[in-house]
Write an enzyme that holds these catalytic residues in place. Structure first.
Site, mmCIF file in Angstrom:
data_model
loop_
_atom_site.group_PDB
_atom_site.id
_atom_site.type_symbol
_atom_site.label_atom_id
_atom_site.label_comp_id
_atom_site.label_asym_id
_atom_site.label_seq_id
_atom_site.Cartn_x
_atom_site.Cartn_y
_atom_site.Cartn_z
ATOM 1 N N ASP A 220 -6.373 13.415 -6.506
ATOM 2 C CA ASP A 220 -5.813 12.267 -5.795
ATOM 3 C C ASP A 220 -6.879 11.317 -5.258
ATOM 4 O OD1 ASP A 220 -3.336 13.457 -6.287
ATOM 5 O OD2 ASP A 220 -3.451 14.622 -4.421
ATOM 6 N N GLU A 221 -7.972 11.226 -5.976
ATOM 7 C CA GLU A 221 -9.049 10.326 -5.556
ATOM 8 C C GLU A 221 -8.696 8.871 -5.827
ATOM 9 O OE1 GLU A 221 -9.433 12.890 -7.606
ATOM 10 O OE2 GLU A 221 -10.827 14.299 -6.665
ATOM 11 N N LYS B 256 -7.735 8.146 -9.337
ATOM 12 C CA LYS B 256 -8.144 8.040 -10.752
ATOM 13 C C LYS B 256 -7.259 7.049 -11.510
ATOM 14 C CE LYS B 256 -7.531 12.523 -11.080
ATOM 15 N NZ LYS B 256 -7.371 12.899 -9.672
ATOM 16 N N LYS C 16 -5.639 4.448 -10.484
ATOM 17 C CA LYS C 16 -5.964 3.049 -10.196
ATOM 18 C C LYS C 16 -7.234 2.620 -10.913
ATOM 19 C CE LYS C 16 -8.004 -0.101 -7.253
ATOM 20 N NZ LYS C 16 -8.618 -0.533 -6.017
ATOM 21 N N GLY D 242 -0.422 13.324 -10.704
ATOM 22 C CA GLY D 242 0.347 12.172 -10.254
ATOM 23 C C GLY D 242 -0.642 11.039 -10.087
ATOM 24 N N HIS D 243 -0.682 10.142 -11.061
ATOM 25 C CA HIS D 243 -1.672 9.064 -11.053
ATOM 26 C C HIS D 243 -0.962 7.734 -10.797
ATOM 27 C CE1 HIS D 243 -4.559 11.653 -13.721
ATOM 28 N NE2 HIS D 243 -4.269 12.198 -12.553
ATOM 29 N N ARG E 109 -1.868 33.841 -26.432
ATOM 30 C CA ARG E 109 -1.375 33.528 -27.780
ATOM 31 C C ARG E 109 0.128 33.784 -27.920
ATOM 32 N NH1 ARG E 109 -6.154 37.033 -29.560
ATOM 33 N NH2 ARG E 109 -5.548 37.749 -27.502
ATOM 34 N N GLN F 247 -6.463 16.127 -12.014
ATOM 35 C CA GLN F 247 -6.977 17.012 -10.970
ATOM 36 C C GLN F 247 -8.453 16.666 -10.703
ATOM 37 O OE1 GLN F 247 -5.105 18.841 -13.721
ATOM 38 N NE2 GLN F 247 -3.406 18.065 -12.519
ATOM 39 N N THR G 117 3.162 13.714 -6.722
ATOM 40 C CA THR G 117 3.996 14.575 -7.567
ATOM 41 C C THR G 117 5.016 15.339 -6.739
ATOM 42 O OG1 THR G 117 2.268 14.767 -9.212
ATOM 43 C CG2 THR G 117 3.931 16.492 -9.234
ATOM 44 N N LYS H 227 -10.699 3.818 -1.782
ATOM 45 C CA LYS H 227 -10.056 3.873 -0.465
ATOM 46 C C LYS H 227 -11.019 3.656 0.707
ATOM 47 C CE LYS H 227 -6.035 6.049 -0.547
ATOM 48 N NZ LYS H 227 -4.899 6.985 -0.701
ATOM 49 N N ASP I 30 -11.200 1.049 2.328
ATOM 50 C CA ASP I 30 -10.413 0.309 3.334
ATOM 51 C C ASP I 30 -9.727 1.236 4.328
ATOM 52 O OD1 ASP I 30 -8.992 0.850 0.752
ATOM 53 O OD2 ASP I 30 -7.232 0.320 1.952
ATOM 54 N N GLY J 184 -13.127 0.670 -4.126
ATOM 55 C CA GLY J 184 -11.715 0.355 -3.910
ATOM 56 C C GLY J 184 -11.505 -0.103 -2.481
HETATM 57 P P1 GDP Z 1 -4.983 10.123 -8.608
HETATM 58 O O1 GDP Z 1 -4.167 11.355 -8.755
HETATM 59 O O2 GDP Z 1 -6.439 10.406 -8.539
HETATM 60 O O3 GDP Z 1 -4.668 9.069 -9.628
HETATM 61 O O4 GDP Z 1 -4.585 9.500 -7.194
HETATM 62 P P2 GDP Z 1 -3.091 9.341 -6.579
HETATM 63 O O5 GDP Z 1 -2.412 8.257 -7.295
HETATM 64 O O6 GDP Z 1 -2.422 10.653 -6.522
HETATM 65 O O7 GDP Z 1 -3.420 8.957 -5.096
HETATM 66 C C1 GDP Z 1 -4.206 7.854 -4.779
HETATM 67 C C2 GDP Z 1 -3.397 6.929 -3.853
HETATM 68 O O8 GDP Z 1 -4.251 5.968 -3.274
HETATM 69 C C3 GDP Z 1 -2.346 6.130 -4.601
HETATM 70 O O9 GDP Z 1 -1.263 5.911 -3.740
HETATM 71 C C4 GDP Z 1 -3.054 4.808 -4.907
HETATM 72 O O10 GDP Z 1 -2.141 3.721 -5.034
HETATM 73 C C5 GDP Z 1 -3.903 4.655 -3.694
HETATM 74 N N1 GDP Z 1 -5.202 3.969 -3.891
HETATM 75 C C6 GDP Z 1 -6.053 4.046 -4.930
HETATM 76 N N2 GDP Z 1 -7.183 3.353 -4.677
HETATM 77 C C7 GDP Z 1 -7.030 2.827 -3.451
HETATM 78 C C8 GDP Z 1 -7.881 2.044 -2.585
HETATM 79 O O11 GDP Z 1 -9.009 1.688 -2.924
HETATM 80 N N3 GDP Z 1 -7.367 1.729 -1.350
HETATM 81 C C9 GDP Z 1 -6.130 2.126 -0.936
HETATM 82 N N4 GDP Z 1 -5.739 1.762 0.288
HETATM 83 N N5 GDP Z 1 -5.326 2.863 -1.706
HETATM 84 C C10 GDP Z 1 -5.778 3.217 -2.935
HETATM 85 P P1 IMO Z 2 -4.048 14.601 -9.735
HETATM 86 O O1 IMO Z 2 -4.344 14.466 -11.192
HETATM 87 C C1 IMO Z 2 -4.057 17.199 -6.244
HETATM 88 C C2 IMO Z 2 -3.208 21.432 -6.923
HETATM 89 C C3 IMO Z 2 -1.930 21.977 -6.338
HETATM 90 C C4 IMO Z 2 -2.362 23.401 -6.049
HETATM 91 C C5 IMO Z 2 -3.256 23.725 -7.233
HETATM 92 C C6 IMO Z 2 -2.561 24.461 -8.362
HETATM 93 O O2 IMO Z 2 -2.926 13.737 -9.259
HETATM 94 O O3 IMO Z 2 -5.294 14.463 -8.932
HETATM 95 P P2 IMO Z 2 -0.822 23.736 -10.229
HETATM 96 O O4 IMO Z 2 0.556 23.181 -10.122
HETATM 97 O O5 IMO Z 2 -1.772 22.836 -10.965
HETATM 98 O O6 IMO Z 2 -0.866 25.129 -10.754
HETATM 99 O O7 IMO Z 2 -1.351 23.822 -8.711
HETATM 100 O O8 IMO Z 2 -3.735 22.484 -7.715
HETATM 101 N N1 IMO Z 2 -3.050 20.246 -7.797
HETATM 102 C C7 IMO Z 2 -3.371 19.001 -7.442
HETATM 103 N N2 IMO Z 2 -3.816 18.514 -6.275
HETATM 104 N N3 IMO Z 2 -3.913 16.370 -7.291
HETATM 105 C C8 IMO Z 2 -3.495 16.850 -8.483
HETATM 106 O O9 IMO Z 2 -3.464 16.102 -9.597
HETATM 107 C C9 IMO Z 2 -3.150 18.218 -8.586
HETATM 108 N N4 IMO Z 2 -2.678 19.006 -9.587
HETATM 109 C C10 IMO Z 2 -2.636 20.245 -9.093
HETATM 110 O O10 IMO Z 2 -1.564 21.293 -5.174
HETATM 111 O O11 IMO Z 2 -3.155 23.439 -4.901
HETATM 112 MG MG MG Z 3 -2.607 12.338 -7.820
#
Ligand code: GDP
Ligand code: IMO
Ligand code: MG
Length: 430
Positions: free
Chosen positions: A17-18, A20, A22, A44-45, A147, A228, A304, A335, A337, A417
């Site tokens: 959830d960094e 990615k 975006k 969840g991107h 397998r 992830q 997600t 992020k 900001d 960002g």
């Molecule tokens: P991902 O899984 O790495 O793609 O990240 P997620 O989408 O799960 O979570 C990132 C959240 O931060 C999302 O709600 C984005 O819309 C938001 N986001 C991404 N970059 C920035 C940023 O630079 N600033 C802010 N305020 N929000 C951001």
């Molecule tokens: P993105 O791509 C954050 C975490 C789950 C749990 C562990 C194992 O959006 O960054 P799983 O369902 O994969 O067996 O769960 O990994 N996890 C994530 N945490 N962002 C994700 O994806 C994740 N996908 C799995 O919360 O701790």
């Molecule tokens: Mg995510």
């Protein structure tokens, strides 16, 4: 034939959830081929473009661009229902089906995988739960490696599907009935929907290794999108509190059939603070006001599962480890900001445990628990930065924070960002 290779690999550097999605979307105008190579619908991107929000779980975050190829690699575990729901939504928005290619060798997440995921979590009990997304990821990868999995190619051949599913389901039903006291799954209730999913997916199935090989050799810009992040890696993360795939750079090769020397650049996505969803060590987690404020300001709720994300400060030893593991060439810092108005900004530079100082990321789970972070505090800023277009427009303290990260990680921060929208990004030359 052989143009200069132009292959970027984008990976999460923390616990996911960094931002990615975006960053992929933001870089997308210049990309020819977008690729997912591991994980599944646990991802969840989020992409926000012109105020429109789309969350991708399986499809690459470049899907909003028209005319560009999007590939699901063999390393993925694909939930067909999720795949079809996600594609249908995009096609209703006018996206073109022809530019989506799915590997026949990707594994299929079946309903029994999702059921097992939940049953196993319940059975682990309090204190041992992983906090999975419940998407069946672990059980599906288990079947792949033992397998006993179904691949996309099995799903699209009704005879093979019938034959393989017969013995696979027999085994699963033994587990459901004998171990978990559940009812067995009737064959037809599993087979019939699966056969229909196969029919629906068949038009997308293609030799993605060969397609990518050609694209790379022609010098097309390929962007490999990790899901992830490094600290959730099955081998290198905080095991057992990890996901079940190779989330760091190495996974891109097994997950596509591309070779390590195809890569031209690794982009590590680093959030300006740290979050984690699910259980497991998180030394810099803040249980006080600051953690609450980061969650509120950053909208830190799972894309997600909707779960509140655990929030805390940047962790330099963890990030150094992540940079090494991924061979990061550049950082996309997201992020920034969200730190506006936070007052002093804490950064963890080492840890203490039982009176001993530890300055590198400990990979021993017995050491990881109850680490006390050693913080340095940097001055914060209060000016709104969400409209900043250049590095120089950022308040001096925000600039210093970025430079501090670059120095500590010995890696240049090329993107910053400053908001969730595609355009709210400072590009320092990517
Ligand atoms: P991902 O899984 O790495 O793609 O990240 P997620 O989408 O799960 O979570 C990132 C959240 O931060 C999302 O709600 C984005 O819309 C938001 N986001 C991404 N970059 C920035 C940023 O630079 N600033 C802010 N305020 N929000 C951001
Ligand atoms: P993105 O791509 C954050 C975490 C789950 C749990 C562990 C194992 O959006 O960054 P799983 O369902 O994969 O067996 O769960 O990994 N996890 C994530 N945490 N962002 C994700 O994806 C994740 N996908 C799995 O919360 O701790
Ligand atoms: Mg995510």
């Amino acid at each position: 034939m052989s143009g200069k290779k132009n292959v970027d690999l984008l990976v999460g550097a923390q616990w996911g959830d960094e931002g990615k999605g975006k960053v992929v979307d933001m870089l997308g105008s210049d990309v020819d081929v977008f690729v997912r190579f591991q994980g599944g619908a646990n991802a969840g991107h989020t992409v926000i473009s012109d105020g429109q929000k789309v969350v991708f779980h399986l499809l690459p975050s470049g899907m909003l661009y028209s005319g560009k190829l999007c590939v699901l690699g063999n390393g993925l575990v694909i939930d067909p229902e999720q795949f079809l729901a996600e594609t249908n939504e995009l096609f209703q928005r006018g996206q073109d089906k022809a530019r989506l290619a799915v590997s026949p060798h990707a594994h299929v997440v079946m309903p029994y995988h999702r059921m097992l995921d939940k049953l196993q979590e319940e059975a682990r009990g309090k204190g041992r739960k992983i906090g999975t997304t419940g998407r069946g990821i672990g059980p599906c990868y288990v079947d792949k490696y033992s397998r006993s999995g179904l691949r996309i190619e099995d799903l699209i051949d009704p005879d093979v599907l019938r034959e393989r599913l017969t013995y696979i389901l027999e085994e699963k039903n033994q587990i459901f009935t004998k171990l978990y006291n559940q009812k067995p799954l009737p064959f037809d209730e599993v087979y019939e929907p699966a056969r229909k999913w196969g029919e629906a997916i068949a038009p997308y199935v293609d030799d993605i290794r060969a397609i990518l090989r050609k694209a790379v050799d022609e010098g097309q810009h390929v962007l490999l999108e990790g899901a992830q992040a490094a600290l959730l890696d099955i081998d290198h993360g905080t095991y057992p509190y990890v996901t079940s795939s190779s989330t760091s750079a190495a996974g891109a090769f097994t997950g596509t059939g591309l070779a390590p020397n195809d890569l031209t650049r690794v982009i590590a996505v680093v959030k300006a603070y740290t979050t984690r969803v699910g259980e497991g060590a998180f030394p810099t987690e803040d249980f006080e006001e600051a953690g609450e404020k980061l969650r509120a300001n950053g909208g830190e709720f799972g894309a997600t599962t909707g779960r509140p994300r655990r929030c805390g400060w940047l962790d330099i030893p963890a990030l150094k480890y992540s940079m090494e593991l991924n061979g990061a060439d550049v950082i996309a810092l997201t992020k920034l900001d969200v730190l506006t108005g936070m007052g002093g900004i804490k950064v963890c530079v080492a840890y203490e445990k039982d009176g001993e100082k530890i300055s590198t990321w400990p990979t021993d789970y017995r050491v990881l628990d109850n680490l006390k972070p050693v913080y340095e505090t940097l001055p914060g800023w209060d000016d709104d930065i969400t409209n900043c277009k250049t590095f120089e427009e950022l308040p001096a303290n925000a600039q210093s924070y970025v430079k501090y990260i670059e120095e500590k990680l010995k890696t240049p921060v090329m993107l910053i960002g400053v908001g969730a929208d595609r355009n709210q990004t400072i590009n320092r030359g990517m």
